[in-house]
Design an enzyme around this catalytic site. Structure first.
Site, PDB file in Angstrom:
ATOM      1  N   CYS A 189      -4.785   2.346  -3.751  1.00 43.60           N
ATOM      2  CA  CYS A 189      -3.564   2.895  -3.160  1.00 43.60           C
ATOM      3  C   CYS A 189      -2.375   1.961  -3.349  1.00 43.60           C
ATOM      4  CB  CYS A 189      -3.732   3.227  -1.674  1.00 43.60           C
ATOM      5  SG  CYS A 189      -4.899   4.537  -1.374  1.00 43.60           S
ATOM      6  N   HIS A 205       0.869  -1.175   0.000  1.00 44.92           N
ATOM      7  CA  HIS A 205       0.000   0.000   0.000  1.00 44.92           C
ATOM      8  C   HIS A 205       0.912   1.233   0.000  1.00 44.92           C
ATOM      9  CE1 HIS A 205      -2.857   2.923   1.727  1.00 44.92           C
ATOM     10  NE2 HIS A 205      -3.820   2.081   1.446  1.00 44.92           N
ATOM     11  N   ASP A 256       3.018  -4.792   8.145  1.00 46.96           N
ATOM     12  CA  ASP A 256       1.817  -3.965   7.996  1.00 46.96           C
ATOM     13  C   ASP A 256       0.610  -4.897   8.093  1.00 46.96           C
ATOM     14  OD1 ASP A 256      -0.436  -2.725   6.977  1.00 46.96           O
ATOM     15  OD2 ASP A 256       0.523  -1.977   5.152  1.00 46.96           O
ATOM     16  N   GLN A 260      -4.720  -5.235   7.067  1.00 47.21           N
ATOM     17  CA  GLN A 260      -5.745  -6.151   6.552  1.00 47.21           C
ATOM     18  C   GLN A 260      -5.747  -7.478   7.305  1.00 47.21           C
ATOM     19  OE1 GLN A 260      -8.027  -5.238   4.480  1.00 47.21           O
ATOM     20  NE2 GLN A 260      -7.105  -3.298   3.886  1.00 47.21           N
TER      21      GLN A 260
END
Lengths: 419, 140
Positions: free
Chosen positions: A377, A136, A213, A216
């Site tokens: 994104c 992202h 990250d 999600q």
């Protein structure tokens, strides 16, 4: 509001009435363009159950006050609830200490904190930061800024056509200059679940830091930061039934201790004089200013709600919905799936013939169906596939077979109108 | 030739024939398909009007008084809207283009496409069309 998460025992999968769970979410009762709403943009943000909405009202109606400062009762109660929430989150991700759980505005904010604070201290000219081709923008741009400032190098792990990291390429890119690997746990555009544990093991063998990250992943998988052994982990509250503007930055205590503050201001200081300021202890060193108190407290409520259903039940249900959707879309002519990794989560990204995703998104919206269209994104990823974007249906456990039926109707109608 | 206001009125009347979104969108898609092709040499970054989701290419020429536009988009609904804008503004006097309010988009129920959050490049396209007109007024 302050009960421990460990007391919650999830029910068995078959005992859950999945259709009834939808009733917990008042927004799903509304109509859009004179049609009952079908919400399939969960990867962008999740909807909120009534008890989360109630908890927001309860906070402002009952014990709103600034935390960590006042001696009065309201401030004490607010502080207790705020810190109890930190403990709930610590247990949710199985961090070893509450000091390792930093409240942020969201994943983007968490990554910026890392890039700015850790990056400033540890990255030198010629060092390398490694990300992947499916990141992202939030896990690209902060590193570009850092690399530019420090004259460091940004390396990108390539992916195959299915949308999986190419392991051999990853190994090839590792060098004695690699300082940090920052990769996405689950891709927002493709749904790929990355082998983060293996990446972390490989990295640690070479003394490389790893940040994951988890924006999600946290809503869909049971996260255990100790089991993963990641150095840093970021996620957002609003994607997991919590309030917008909430997020978590997890870091191992030993690294957080060494990292300089990200922002200066109230809360993060021990003593201030014009000559010298000393900084507060963890986790407050990284929480300058009045935090999003209500958000943090209510996030714990959202987590308890998810735990009352059970994260493994949630993933099983979402996998079932994704499987049904994929199977039914496959029957249509001209369908092209973007992201067909073997390990996949709750996202179905696709294109039909040469229909522009924007056009399909517009027709679906007219039919009351909310999907995301565009580059999500992840522009470099779209460039890799040589497409302007995709239509993305992303699922949550409160979606059901009726939503899939409606999506199929919508896709068929769009094909008919746009071909 | 008809004035901007006349063409706007004509389009509004055309759209009044449709009582549901489907008819309206099918008509719009048809307009998009019928839009005369822009010369491929103008489909470059120099002529692009960037939206977040769909892209629009716009080329303008003039005869010293009137402005002529050709355009294209990669999304067909956007292209339909582009076709409407061209229908209204193409060949009009620069002064009239510069002050055109284009209220018909609202009247035909397509205002949502001009909201900045739609990111379809249309708002920027209208702005660009007017900028060409203003530039011509300045040189005159």
């Amino acid at each position: 509001m302050v009960n421990s998460t460990k007391e919650i025992i999830s029910p068995s999968y078959t005992s859950i009435d999945w259709k009834k769970i939808r009733e917990d979410f008042p927004i799903l009762k509304r109509e859009v363009n004179n049609q009952p709403l079908v919400y399939l943009d969960n990867a962008a943000t999740s909807q909120k159950p009534q008890l989360v909405i109630n908890a927001i009202a309860h906070y402002y109606s009952y014990y709103n006050a600034n935390v960590h400062r006042g001696v009065h009762t309201l401030s004490q109660e607010g502080t207790n609830a705020f810190e109890a929430s930190r403990n709930t989150i610590k247990e949710f991700i199985n961090a070893s200490k509450t000091e390792e759980v930093i409240f942020t505005k969201g994943t983007t904010n968490s990554i910026n904190l890392l890039a700015y604070s850790w990056g400033r201290k540890f990255v030198k000219e010629g060092d390398e930061i490694m990300i992947s081709a499916m990141e992202h923008h939030s896990n690209i741009v902060p590193w570009q800024i850092l690399c530019e400032e420090k004259k460091a190098l940004l390396k990108v792990i390539p992916i195959n056509e299915k949308g999986e990291l190419i392991w051999e390429e990853f190994l090839r890119l590792l060098s004695d200059k690699t300082k940090l690997i920052s990769v996405v746990h689950i891709s927002n555009a493709l749904g790929t679940i990355n082998p983060v544990k293996a990446i972390i093991e490989e990295a640690h063998r070479r003394n490389i830091w790893v940040h994951i990250d988890g924006a999600q992943a946290a809503p869909h998988l049971q996260i255990d930061v100790q089991e993963l052994d990641c150095d840093f982990y970021s996620f957002s509250g609003h994607k997991m039934c919590g309030p917008t503007g909430t997020g978590i930055f997890y870091g191992k205590e030993k690294w957080l201790e060494e990292m300089p503050p990200f922002e200066g201001g109230g809360e993060m200081i021990k003593t201030v004089s014009f000559e010298k300021t000393t900084y507060n202890d963890l986790p407050f060193k990284f929480e300058a200013g009045t935090p999003h108190i209500e958000g943090a407290i209510v996030l714990a409520e959202a987590i308890r709600y998810l735990q009352s259903i059970g994260l493994s039940n949630i993933s099983t249900r979402e996998n079932e919905l994704v499987h049904q959707t994929t199977t039914r879309l496959k029957e249509m002519d001209g369908i092209r799936f973007i992201g067909t990794a073997i390990h996949k989560s709750s996202v179905v990204s696709f294109l039909v013939n040469n229909i522009h995703p924007y056009d399909m998104g517009m027709i679906l919206d007219k039919m009351g169906i909310a999907v995301r269209t565009g580059h999500h994104c992840t522009q470099p990823l779209m460039d890799f596939y040589r497409i302007p974007g995709t239509v993305r249906a992303s699922f949550s456990f409160y979606n059901n077979e009726n939503d899939i039926d409606r999506l199929m109707e919508g896709v068929k109608k769009s094909i008919q109108m746009l071909s | 030739m008809s004035s901007i206001a006349d063409i706007e009125k004509e389009i509004t009347e055309d759209f009044e024939l449709f009582d549901d979104w489907e008819g309206k969108y099918e008509y719009l898609i048809g307009l998009g398909k019928d839009l005369p092709l822009i010369d491929e040499k103008f489909k470059t970054d120099e002529y692009i009007v960037r939206g977040c989701q769909s892209r629009v290419w716009l080329h303008a020429s003039h005869d010293g008084n009137r402005v002529f536009y050709t355009a294209d988009s990669d999304a067909i609904i956007t292209k339909g809207l582009v076709a409407l804008m061209i229908k209204v503004l193409n060949g009009q006097k620069a002064e009239d283009i510069a002050k055109a309010e284009l209220g018909f988009i609202d009247k035909i129920g397509l205002k949502e496409h001009l909201s900045p959050t739609r990111s379809n490049g249309l708002v920027s396209m209208v702005k660009q069309m007017k900028l060409y007109a203003l530039a011509l007024i300045k040189t005159n």
